[in-house]
Design a protein around this motif. Sequence first.
Motif, PDB file in Angstrom:
ATOM      1  N   ASP A 245      37.591  49.888  43.663  1.00 34.42           N
ATOM      2  CA  ASP A 245      38.411  50.462  44.735  1.00 34.42           C
ATOM      3  C   ASP A 245      39.783  50.873  44.195  1.00 34.42           C
ATOM      4  O   ASP A 245      40.291  51.950  44.513  1.00 34.42           O
ATOM      5  CB  ASP A 245      38.578  49.470  45.886  1.00 34.42           C
ATOM      6  CG  ASP A 245      37.267  49.207  46.629  1.00 34.42           C
ATOM      7  OD1 ASP A 245      36.305  49.992  46.481  1.00 34.42           O
ATOM      8  OD2 ASP A 245      37.197  48.185  47.351  1.00 34.42           O
ATOM      9  N   LYS A 246      40.378  50.035  43.352  1.00 28.11           N
ATOM     10  CA  LYS A 246      41.694  50.345  42.782  1.00 28.11           C
ATOM     11  C   LYS A 246      41.613  51.537  41.821  1.00 28.11           C
ATOM     12  O   LYS A 246      42.520  52.370  41.791  1.00 28.11           O
ATOM     13  CB  LYS A 246      42.281  49.123  42.089  1.00 28.11           C
ATOM     14  CG  LYS A 246      42.701  48.075  43.089  1.00 28.11           C
ATOM     15  CD  LYS A 246      43.351  46.864  42.481  1.00 28.11           C
ATOM     16  CE  LYS A 246      43.598  45.891  43.617  1.00 28.11           C
ATOM     17  NZ  LYS A 246      44.707  45.073  43.539  1.00 28.11           N
ATOM     18  N   CYS A 247      40.538  51.622  41.061  1.00 33.76           N
ATOM     19  CA  CYS A 247      40.371  52.748  40.132  1.00 33.76           C
ATOM     20  C   CYS A 247      40.191  54.063  40.883  1.00 33.76           C
ATOM     21  O   CYS A 247      40.639  55.110  40.416  1.00 33.76           O
ATOM     22  CB  CYS A 247      39.180  52.512  39.204  1.00 33.76           C
ATOM     23  SG  CYS A 247      39.479  51.254  37.949  1.00 33.76           S
TER      24      CYS A 247
ATOM     25  N   ALA B 195      42.764  42.655  39.882  1.00 32.99           N
ATOM     26  CA  ALA B 195      41.624  42.663  40.799  1.00 32.99           C
ATOM     27  C   ALA B 195      40.829  41.380  40.555  1.00 32.99           C
ATOM     28  O   ALA B 195      40.716  40.927  39.416  1.00 32.99           O
ATOM     29  CB  ALA B 195      40.760  43.885  40.561  1.00 32.99           C
TER      30      ALA B 195
ATOM     31  N   GLN C 274      41.628  54.772  43.628  1.00 30.18           N
ATOM     32  CA  GLN C 274      42.962  55.140  44.113  1.00 30.18           C
ATOM     33  C   GLN C 274      43.813  55.691  42.982  1.00 30.18           C
ATOM     34  O   GLN C 274      44.487  56.709  43.142  1.00 30.18           O
ATOM     35  CB  GLN C 274      43.662  53.936  44.740  1.00 30.18           C
ATOM     36  CG  GLN C 274      43.040  53.474  46.029  1.00 30.18           C
ATOM     37  CD  GLN C 274      43.618  52.151  46.507  1.00 30.18           C
ATOM     38  OE1 GLN C 274      44.623  51.662  45.997  1.00 30.18           O
ATOM     39  NE2 GLN C 274      42.963  51.550  47.487  1.00 30.18           N
TER      40      GLN C 274
ATOM     41  N   GLU D  68      48.189  45.904  37.213  1.00 34.23           N
ATOM     42  CA  GLU D  68      47.564  45.653  38.513  1.00 34.23           C
ATOM     43  C   GLU D  68      46.499  44.593  38.282  1.00 34.23           C
ATOM     44  O   GLU D  68      46.013  44.429  37.156  1.00 34.23           O
ATOM     45  CB  GLU D  68      46.898  46.922  39.054  1.00 34.23           C
ATOM     46  CG  GLU D  68      47.853  47.937  39.621  1.00 34.23           C
ATOM     47  CD  GLU D  68      48.372  47.534  40.996  1.00 34.23           C
ATOM     48  OE1 GLU D  68      47.640  46.886  41.768  1.00 34.23           O
ATOM     49  OE2 GLU D  68      49.533  47.852  41.280  1.00 34.23           O
TER      50      GLU D  68
ATOM     51  N   ASP E 270      36.674  45.141  43.991  1.00 35.90           N
ATOM     52  CA  ASP E 270      38.115  45.327  44.155  1.00 35.90           C
ATOM     53  C   ASP E 270      38.651  46.244  43.053  1.00 35.90           C
ATOM     54  O   ASP E 270      39.447  47.152  43.307  1.00 35.90           O
ATOM     55  CB  ASP E 270      38.802  43.961  44.130  1.00 35.90           C
ATOM     56  CG  ASP E 270      40.286  44.015  44.447  1.00 35.90           C
ATOM     57  OD1 ASP E 270      40.730  44.958  45.137  1.00 35.90           O
ATOM     58  OD2 ASP E 270      41.010  43.096  44.014  1.00 35.90           O
TER      59      ASP E 270
ATOM     60  N   LEU F 144      44.668  47.486  34.320  1.00 37.11           N
ATOM     61  CA  LEU F 144      44.081  46.727  35.412  1.00 37.11           C
ATOM     62  C   LEU F 144      43.394  45.509  34.813  1.00 37.11           C
ATOM     63  O   LEU F 144      42.532  45.642  33.946  1.00 37.11           O
ATOM     64  CB  LEU F 144      43.061  47.598  36.160  1.00 37.11           C
ATOM     65  CG  LEU F 144      42.308  46.927  37.302  1.00 37.11           C
ATOM     66  CD1 LEU F 144      43.268  46.462  38.404  1.00 37.11           C
ATOM     67  CD2 LEU F 144      41.256  47.878  37.873  1.00 37.11           C
TER      68      LEU F 144
END
Length: 123
Positions: free
Chosen positions: A39-41, A31, A43, A29, A36, A5
């Motif tokens: 939030d991605k981590c 961010a 998921q 990915e 942001d 990320l």
Amino acid sequence: MKSCLIVDDSSVVRKVARRILEDMDYIVEEAEDGQDAFDKCRQEMPDAILLDWNMPIMSGLEFLKLLRAYVGGEKPHVVYCTVENDIGAIALALKAGANDYMMKPFDRAILEAKFDPGAPLAA
């Protein structure tokens, strides 16, 4: 494949880092800020994170502290990336849980060395 990320508010930095990391066979990915990224981590936790220092909404340091306190957040290899030449700021990042750091601007050899410790540094 490993995942990474890239967390940076600069689209140029994200684009350059993405190209290099994808060449290294990372699934990438992106961010734009710490919120942001968090939030991605939540998921899906990446294997590695390239993390900027100064960002809007949530700074890299705030994100790092949240990440390391989150279940599974100890897993990613975090490389803190900053234009800050302040040893104190770097020490704060390492204390908060960063595995490594590098300065901007970076090039392919530096990024590869941070994400593939076996890679030789270019002269």
